[in-house]
Structures are given as C-alpha cells and as structure tokens.
Design an enzyme around this catalytic site. Structure first.
Site, PDB file in Angstrom:
ATOM      1  N   LEU A  76       0.890  -1.171   0.000  1.00 19.06           N
ATOM      2  CA  LEU A  76       0.000   0.000   0.000  1.00 19.06           C
ATOM      3  C   LEU A  76       0.923   1.216   0.000  1.00 19.06           C
ATOM      4  O   LEU A  76       1.788   1.347   0.868  1.00 19.06           O
ATOM      5  CB  LEU A  76      -0.879  -0.024   1.258  1.00 19.06           C
ATOM      6  CG  LEU A  76      -1.615   1.259   1.672  1.00 19.06           C
ATOM      7  CD1 LEU A  76      -2.535   1.762   0.577  1.00 19.06           C
ATOM      8  CD2 LEU A  76      -2.436   1.002   2.942  1.00 19.06           C
ATOM      9  N   SER A  77       0.750   2.099  -0.978  1.00 21.17           N
ATOM     10  CA  SER A  77       1.639   3.258  -1.103  1.00 21.17           C
ATOM     11  C   SER A  77       1.528   4.175   0.105  1.00 21.17           C
ATOM     12  O   SER A  77       0.495   4.231   0.765  1.00 21.17           O
ATOM     13  CB  SER A  77       1.278   4.079  -2.342  1.00 21.17           C
ATOM     14  OG  SER A  77       1.459   3.322  -3.502  1.00 21.17           O
TER      15      SER A  77
END
Ligand code: SAH
Length: 230
Positions: A76-77
C-alpha cells in the site's frame, strides 16, 4: 529513551478500539505541508479509515509517511504518493468523473477516488485482493466502485473511454492499450521504469490530435506484471 513518532500513537479513546482520528488529522496536516492542496482529496483522506485497509498487526503504522506490505509481495503506497497521484489525476482541464485504476491491492486508492466523487473501475490481477477490497468498500458504504479480475495491461475496453487512468504498479514502458482508452483531454498517471531501476511518475494527456507526456517525481512501485493469479 527514543519516543515514537507523534502520529504513530493514537491517544486513548475511552473504548477498547483504537481511535485513529487524531493520527488521520496529523497525516492530513503533513500532506498539506508536503504540498497537497486539493480540498476534495484532503477531505477524503481525512474521512477514510485507512486502518481498515491493512492487517491488524500493522495498523499502528498505517498513518506514517511510508508504504506498508499488504501480502503477496505487494504494498500500500505511502499517503503522500496516494494523494499526489490523485491530485495529478484530478487537476486535469476537464472534470474527471470516470476513472480506471490498475492495481486494486488493498483498495485504499480506489476508496480515495470514490470518496472524491469519481465513478471508479478498478482492475486487479490477484483475485483475493479484489474480494477483500470489495468487502472493505461495502463496509465503508462506498458503492461507486466496479471490480474486474484481469490483467490490467488490457484495460477495460467495454467501459472505455475514461476521463482518467491511474496505474499503481510500474510497467517498463507506457501500456498502449491504456492510452487508447483515454477520453479526449483524459489523463493517464503511471509510474514508468524497471523495478530496482529509476522509475518516474508520468502524466500522459490525450489532446486533440496527439498525446502529451510529462515526467514528474521519482518513485518506487512494485512491478506491473502480466497475467492473472487466483
Ligand atoms: N492501489 C493499491 C496499490 C497496490 S500495489 C492500494 O491502494 O493498495 C500494486 C497492485 O497492482 C498489486 O495489488 C498488484 O497485484 C497489482 N498489479 C500488478 N500488475 C498488475 C496488472 N497487470 N493488472 C492488474 N493489477 C496488477
């Protein structure tokens, strides 16, 4: 003694579930300081419970300025990258209503787009990610998202054209099929480059007669892979 980062520790909420409201507000303040200005994006990220998109064991770090593992070697960025890519997408000349996302992953980026008022079409090559993301979105009442288990290199031709396309994994070069699915004045936001090598966030805008390409930030995404996985 070294104290933990302030935004990593939610204050006591009075009940047994941690209250992340304070950490979320600290994240949004940090996004503003990092240069994010779009009111809809700041409001969306201030509303969405990012902790719902990550394994319980990692929740204490979910508002930190870093990317987090979501399983299967995917990530997840970090909040800034999610906000930055969304801002690049929404600051097109024309209103951005229909958006295609490649790489559903945890479902957080699609949730941010949906919370900003977009109709989201999201494609993921790893089937279990899609199923879990769908449940998370339903739990948050986000209904303007459609899902497809497919290799995103093909895009979603039956739903094209899109006002915007956002790719959250890095291909080595610009996927031609995706460019073809952009509406006039539509924008494709994609990190281009080999894994381990230099990657650049790239904006491709469809103009009247051609395409305009602009490279912006250096980034570090997982690779965009061909094929589907169950
Ligand atoms: N937007 C996601 C980021 C997930 S990481 C989030 O908010 O969590 C990148 C995702 O892209 C992974 O889930 C990976 O499986 C997916 N992906 C990689 N190549 C793909 C392809 N060709 N088609 C669709 N999804 C792909």
């Amino acid at each position: 003694m070294r104290l933990p980062a302030v935004d990593a520790v939610p204050p006591p909420s009075g009940d047994s579930l941690p209250d992340y409201t304070w950490a979320r507000a600290a994240m949004v303040a940090r996004l503003r300081a990092q240069g994010i200005t779009h009111p809809k994006i700041l409001a969306a990220m201030n509303t969405l419970a990012r902790e719902q998109f990550i394994d319980e064991a990692l929740r204490m770090r979910v508002y930190d300025d870093c990317s987090l593992p979501i399983g299967q070697g995917q990530t997840l960025s970090q909040p800034y990258i999610v906000a930055r890519m969304t801002e690049l997408l929404l600051s097109a000349n024309n209103p951005v209503k229909r958006v295609l996302e490649i790489g559903t992953g945890s479902g957080y980026q699609s949730a941010v787009l949906a919370q900003c008022g977009c109709s989201v079409f999201t494609i993921e090559r790893i089937e279990p990610f899609l199923a879990v993301a769908k449940l998370r979105h339903r739990a948050l009442g986000l209904l303007n998202i459609r899902y497809l288990h497919r290799d995103g290199f093909n895009g979603w031709p039956s739903q094209a054209p899109f006002d915007g396309i956002i790719v959250t994994a890095a291909p080595a070069s610009v996927p031609e099929e995706l460019i073809a699915q952009l509406a006039p004045e539509g924008r494709l936001i994609v990190p281009i480059g080999a894994q381990g090598g230099a990657q650049r966030l790239t904006i491709i805008t469809r103009t009247q007669a051609a395409f305009h390409c602009q490279q912006v930030d250096a980034v570090n995404f997982v690779p965009m892979l061909p094929g589907e996985q169950f």
